[in-house]
Each structure stands twice: as C-alpha cells, then as structure tokens.
Design a protein around this motif. Structure first.
Motif, PDB file in Angstrom:
ATOM      1  N   GLN A 124     -15.690  55.300  73.101  1.00 47.58           N
ATOM      2  CA  GLN A 124     -15.984  56.491  72.311  1.00 47.58           C
ATOM      3  C   GLN A 124     -17.460  56.856  72.388  1.00 47.58           C
ATOM      4  OE1 GLN A 124     -14.491  55.309  68.498  1.00 47.58           O
ATOM      5  NE2 GLN A 124     -12.348  55.550  69.096  1.00 47.58           N
TER       6      GLN A 124
ATOM      7  N   ARG B 133     -19.383  56.205  74.843  1.00 47.94           N
ATOM      8  CA  ARG B 133     -19.600  56.708  76.207  1.00 47.94           C
ATOM      9  C   ARG B 133     -19.001  58.102  76.391  1.00 47.94           C
ATOM     10  NH1 ARG B 133     -20.385  53.894  80.953  1.00 47.94           N
ATOM     11  NH2 ARG B 133     -18.665  55.098  81.846  1.00 47.94           N
ATOM     12  N   GLN B 134     -18.274  58.558  75.364  1.00 45.57           N
ATOM     13  CA  GLN B 134     -17.594  59.858  75.395  1.00 45.57           C
ATOM     14  C   GLN B 134     -16.509  59.902  76.466  1.00 45.57           C
ATOM     15  OE1 GLN B 134     -21.876  61.616  75.050  1.00 45.57           O
ATOM     16  NE2 GLN B 134     -20.481  63.334  74.956  1.00 45.57           N
ATOM     17  N   ASP B 135     -15.887  58.750  76.705  1.00 45.34           N
ATOM     18  CA  ASP B 135     -14.753  58.712  77.616  1.00 45.34           C
ATOM     19  C   ASP B 135     -13.549  59.381  76.952  1.00 45.34           C
ATOM     20  OD1 ASP B 135     -16.310  57.334  79.412  1.00 45.34           O
ATOM     21  OD2 ASP B 135     -15.594  55.361  78.797  1.00 45.34           O
ATOM     22  N   ALA B 136     -12.631  59.840  77.769  1.00 45.60           N
ATOM     23  CA  ALA B 136     -11.432  60.514  77.256  1.00 45.60           C
ATOM     24  C   ALA B 136     -10.246  59.566  77.323  1.00 45.60           C
ATOM     25  CB  ALA B 136     -11.148  61.777  78.058  1.00 45.60           C
TER      26      ALA B 136
ATOM     27  N   TRP C 238      -8.503  54.791  79.277  1.00 50.24           N
ATOM     28  CA  TRP C 238      -9.759  55.494  79.082  1.00 50.24           C
ATOM     29  C   TRP C 238     -10.270  55.989  80.436  1.00 50.24           C
ATOM     30  CZ3 TRP C 238     -11.555  56.781  74.422  1.00 50.24           C
ATOM     31  CH2 TRP C 238     -11.135  56.038  73.310  1.00 50.24           C
TER      32      TRP C 238
ATOM     33  N   ILE D 108     -16.080  60.339  81.381  1.00 51.79           N
ATOM     34  CA  ILE D 108     -16.384  61.747  81.205  1.00 51.79           C
ATOM     35  C   ILE D 108     -16.736  62.363  82.568  1.00 51.79           C
ATOM     36  CG2 ILE D 108     -18.815  61.233  80.694  1.00 51.79           C
ATOM     37  CD1 ILE D 108     -18.810  63.620  78.793  1.00 51.79           C
TER      38      ILE D 108
ATOM     39  N   LYS E  36     -21.285  63.888  83.539  1.00 50.78           N
ATOM     40  CA  LYS E  36     -22.114  62.856  82.932  1.00 50.78           C
ATOM     41  C   LYS E  36     -23.386  63.409  82.308  1.00 50.78           C
ATOM     42  CE  LYS E  36     -20.345  59.091  85.765  1.00 50.78           C
ATOM     43  NZ  LYS E  36     -20.668  57.936  86.648  1.00 50.78           N
TER      44      LYS E  36
ATOM     45  N   LYS F  13     -23.399  65.499  80.102  1.00 47.59           N
ATOM     46  CA  LYS F  13     -23.074  65.735  78.700  1.00 47.59           C
ATOM     47  C   LYS F  13     -23.155  64.464  77.853  1.00 47.59           C
ATOM     48  CE  LYS F  13     -20.069  69.719  79.498  1.00 47.59           C
ATOM     49  NZ  LYS F  13     -18.713  70.293  79.308  1.00 47.59           N
ATOM     50  N   ARG F  14     -23.373  63.350  78.495  1.00 52.21           N
ATOM     51  CA  ARG F  14     -23.478  62.104  77.737  1.00 52.21           C
ATOM     52  C   ARG F  14     -24.708  62.136  76.835  1.00 52.21           C
ATOM     53  NH1 ARG F  14     -22.953  56.693  81.034  1.00 52.21           N
ATOM     54  NH2 ARG F  14     -23.427  55.978  78.935  1.00 52.21           N
ATOM     55  N   ARG F  15     -24.534  61.674  75.611  1.00 53.37           N
ATOM     56  CA  ARG F  15     -25.620  61.704  74.637  1.00 53.37           C
ATOM     57  C   ARG F  15     -26.465  60.430  74.666  1.00 53.37           C
ATOM     58  NH1 ARG F  15     -21.225  64.196  71.818  1.00 53.37           N
ATOM     59  NH2 ARG F  15     -20.491  62.148  71.134  1.00 53.37           N
TER      60      ARG F  15
ATOM     61  N   GLU G 198     -27.181  64.680  67.064  1.00 52.95           N
ATOM     62  CA  GLU G 198     -25.984  63.847  66.932  1.00 52.95           C
ATOM     63  C   GLU G 198     -26.262  62.571  66.159  1.00 52.95           C
ATOM     64  OE1 GLU G 198     -22.932  64.513  67.972  1.00 52.95           O
ATOM     65  OE2 GLU G 198     -23.427  66.419  68.906  1.00 52.95           O
TER      66      GLU G 198
END
Length: 269
Positions: A63, A65-68, A79, A82, A85, A87-89, A212
C-alpha cells in the motif's frame, strides 16, 4: 462334550475375548490420539493466524508503494506495481524506514503484552511525537522529489498549454497566428528565468508530496493503536488461553462402552 473339551473351549473363548478387548482398547487409544493431534494442529493453526503480523505488514508495504491489488482472470489475486512510477510518493529509503519502524510496533510480542490504558496512551503519544518530528526533519529521505527530467516534461507541457491558449485567443479575435512564432515568443519570455521556473516546478511537486504526510501519519498511527489495543489488559493472550481451554474440553470424549460377555456373549442374561 467331555470335561476337558469344555474347559479347552472356555479357555479359547477367554483368549478370544481378551484379544477382542485389547484390540478395542488399542483402537480407542489410537482414535483418541488422532483426535488429540488434530485438535492440537487446529489450535496451533488458529493461534498462528491470530498472531500473524507478516500479512499485515506485507499489505502495508504494498500500500505504501501504491501497488494495485488486482484480481486475475482465473480468480487469483496479486499485488501489481504502479505503472507510472513518477506518481510514487515515498522513496525506497523512506519506505524501508517506515517498515522498519512499523515492524517494531506491529508484532506478536506487543500483541501478547499486557498494557493498561495509561500505558497505551503514553506509548502512542511518544510514537506520534517522535515519528512526526523525524519525518518533518528528514522529509527529503521519506518523500520522493521530482527529477530534473520530470520537471522538464512538466515545463514543456505548460508551454504547450499556453501556446494553445494564445492560438485560441487569436482565433476568437479573428487573427491568424503562426504556432511556431507564438512558441518562439513564449520561450523568449522564459529565457532569463528558465532556472527559476524549473526550481518552482520542483518546489510545487515537493509540496504535493508533503501534503500526503498528515493522512499517512494518521493511517500508521491507527495501525499502531489497534495493535496496542489488542494487548489491553492482556486480552490477546487471554483470548488464546480461553480458546485453548475450550478446545481441551471439546476434545475430551467419554469412553465408549463395550458389550459385556466377550466375543461369544458369554455371561449375557
């Protein structure tokens, strides 16, 4: 039938009866052992599942890593990284630091502890103060900053939007404009402040990443708080103990009654 033959027959019947009783006792003992082993295996599996924090931490890792989380065609789920990449925070170092921190709080040792309400509140206060201070002081470690290449792309996109607006304005005014000429005029305006514009874009994107922080901070705090609450007054280990006692009671079966009188029902009235 003479007396010797009758005694021999009784002796054979007695031996057969003893064997039958022995086999029944052995069979019952084996059945009880199998039942006990099954109950112990079930109890161990449930306890391990109850104290398993690896799945929680693994889901948290993906989560962050913002994986889907996607469901496959055959019904399985996994998983997936993303796609964009940029867009990764979080940075990789920031992600690893957070996981290191969370594994210190979310573990079976804490679950099996015995905390009262004051202790939980005290731990949470120290956690929130230390974690927030660490992130604010080292935000460049935690949050990803856009690269120069990313800033260039953003700048070009903005120039493209301004060209479209100027062309549209000329169209409304009934003036025919040349797109290349408009582009050169715009670029000449930014010639002396190009470095400033790139730096400005980088600062804007960094602020977006930092926005964020508050939500991320609250999510992680909630997970730690939930873990500590499971250890309130030793409730987690108390739950395991109660489950064990119930399993032991359920696992005890009254001995089965055997027929009296032996294999050939001797002595039955």
């Amino acid at each position: 039938m003479n007396e010797n033959e009758e005694q021999q027959t009784q002796h054979q019947n007695q031996v057969a009866e003893n064997l039958a009783v022995g086999n029944a006792v052995t069979s019952q003992a084996q059945q009880n052992a199998q039942n006990q082993y099954y109950m112990q295996e079930q109890e161990t599996s449930m306890t391990e599942a109850q104290l398993d924090c690896k799945t929680t931490l693994l889901n948290l890792y993906h989560q962050l890593r913002q994986d889907a989380f996607q469901v496959g065609e055959e019904g399985g789920s996994e998983w997936c990284e993303i796609r964009d990449k940029k867009k990764r925070r979080l940075t990789d170092d920031g992600l690893n630091r957070i996981m290191e921190l969370m594994s210190f709080y979310v573990n079976k040792e804490n679950l099996l502890s015995n905390f009262n309400e004051d202790q939980i509140n005290s731990i949470m206060l120290r956690f929130r103060l230390a974690f927030s201070a660490n992130i604010l002081m080292r935000y460049k470690l935690y949050f990803r900053q856009p690269s120069f290449e990313e800033c260039k792309v953003i700048f070009k996109d903005r120039i493209g939007e301004k060209i479209k607006l100027k062309m549209f304005a000329g169209e409304l005014a009934g003036i025919e404009l040349e797109e290349e000429k408009v582009k050169k005029e715009l670029l000449s305006e930014y010639e002396d402040k190009l470095e400033y514009e790139i730096r400005k874009i980088k600062e804007e994107k960094t602020k977006e990443m930092l926005s964020e922080f508050e939500l991320l901070f609250e999510q992680l705090s909630q997970l730690v708080y939930a873990t500590l609450n499971r250890a309130w007054k030793g409730e987690e280990r108390g739950s395991i103990r109660r489950h064990t006692n119930i399993s032991e009671v359920v696992g005890i079966k009254p001995p089965q009654q055997t027929n009296q009188g032996g294999l050939f029902k001797w002595g039955r009235k």
